[in-house]
Enzyme design. Sequence first.
Site, mmCIF file in Angstrom:
data_model
loop_
_atom_site.group_PDB
_atom_site.id
_atom_site.type_symbol
_atom_site.label_atom_id
_atom_site.label_comp_id
_atom_site.label_asym_id
_atom_site.label_seq_id
_atom_site.Cartn_x
_atom_site.Cartn_y
_atom_site.Cartn_z
ATOM 1 N N GLY A 1 36.724 38.938 34.717
ATOM 2 C CA GLY A 1 35.981 40.188 35.205
ATOM 3 C C GLY A 1 35.525 39.737 36.666
ATOM 4 N N MET B 1 42.359 45.439 30.150
ATOM 5 C CA MET B 1 43.697 45.661 29.557
ATOM 6 C C MET B 1 44.135 46.792 28.303
ATOM 7 S SD MET B 1 44.744 43.552 31.703
ATOM 8 C CE MET B 1 46.404 43.371 31.251
ATOM 9 N N LYS B 2 43.052 47.558 28.461
ATOM 10 C CA LYS B 2 43.394 48.924 27.591
ATOM 11 C C LYS B 2 43.208 49.884 28.051
ATOM 12 C CE LYS B 2 43.103 46.639 23.382
ATOM 13 N NZ LYS B 2 44.297 46.807 22.556
ATOM 14 N N HIS C 1 44.319 48.030 41.847
ATOM 15 C CA HIS C 1 45.643 47.741 41.116
ATOM 16 C C HIS C 1 46.331 46.958 42.135
ATOM 17 C CE1 HIS C 1 49.476 48.280 39.275
ATOM 18 N NE2 HIS C 1 50.128 48.380 40.376
#
Length: 187
Positions: free
Chosen positions: A12, A87-88, A104
């Site tokens: 994070g 990551m979901k 990104h």
Amino acid sequence: MINIAVLASHNGSGLDTLLKACEDKILNLNIKLVITNNTNAPVLEKAKAYNIQSFLVNSKTNSHPDDTIHQILQENNCQYVILAGYMKKISIKITNDFKVINTHPALLPKYGGEGMYGRFVHEAVINNNEVISGVTIHEVNEEYDEGKIILQKELTLISGETSETLEGKIKALEKIALVEALAKCLK
């Protein structure tokens, strides 16, 4: 003050960036909570250290994780959700009701989509002999990396660039881009 939630699966690092920007009075945000899907995520310790409420929500802890996350966000009056290495895939229910923002590590639309994260992006950039890469801050919708672009920052690759050196440069650029993009959104 605007309430935000940070969703992270591991470190994070975006949380650190946001905390520093708030401390430096660059952003006027209330980081209300942290949600992770990973029991061992270091972001949980960061949240504890900064006295930020945190939640562990995944398919092992909950039969409907997306519904639980949505409920937590609503109960805490969060207007924004910042993905910091989460990551979901985010459910459409969440993207419809909250402004979800992602960083990104490439210049979208290139090198986006399912499986394009972290070193996989940097390896693809290097393998394709790109001379420019960068960061995209974008809104999240129901498709991977296809939401409205808020801001992009680019950098030039140097001779002999590796995925490791590029990753370091991109991570530094992401911090700057995230703060600038949020400042732009909050105007």
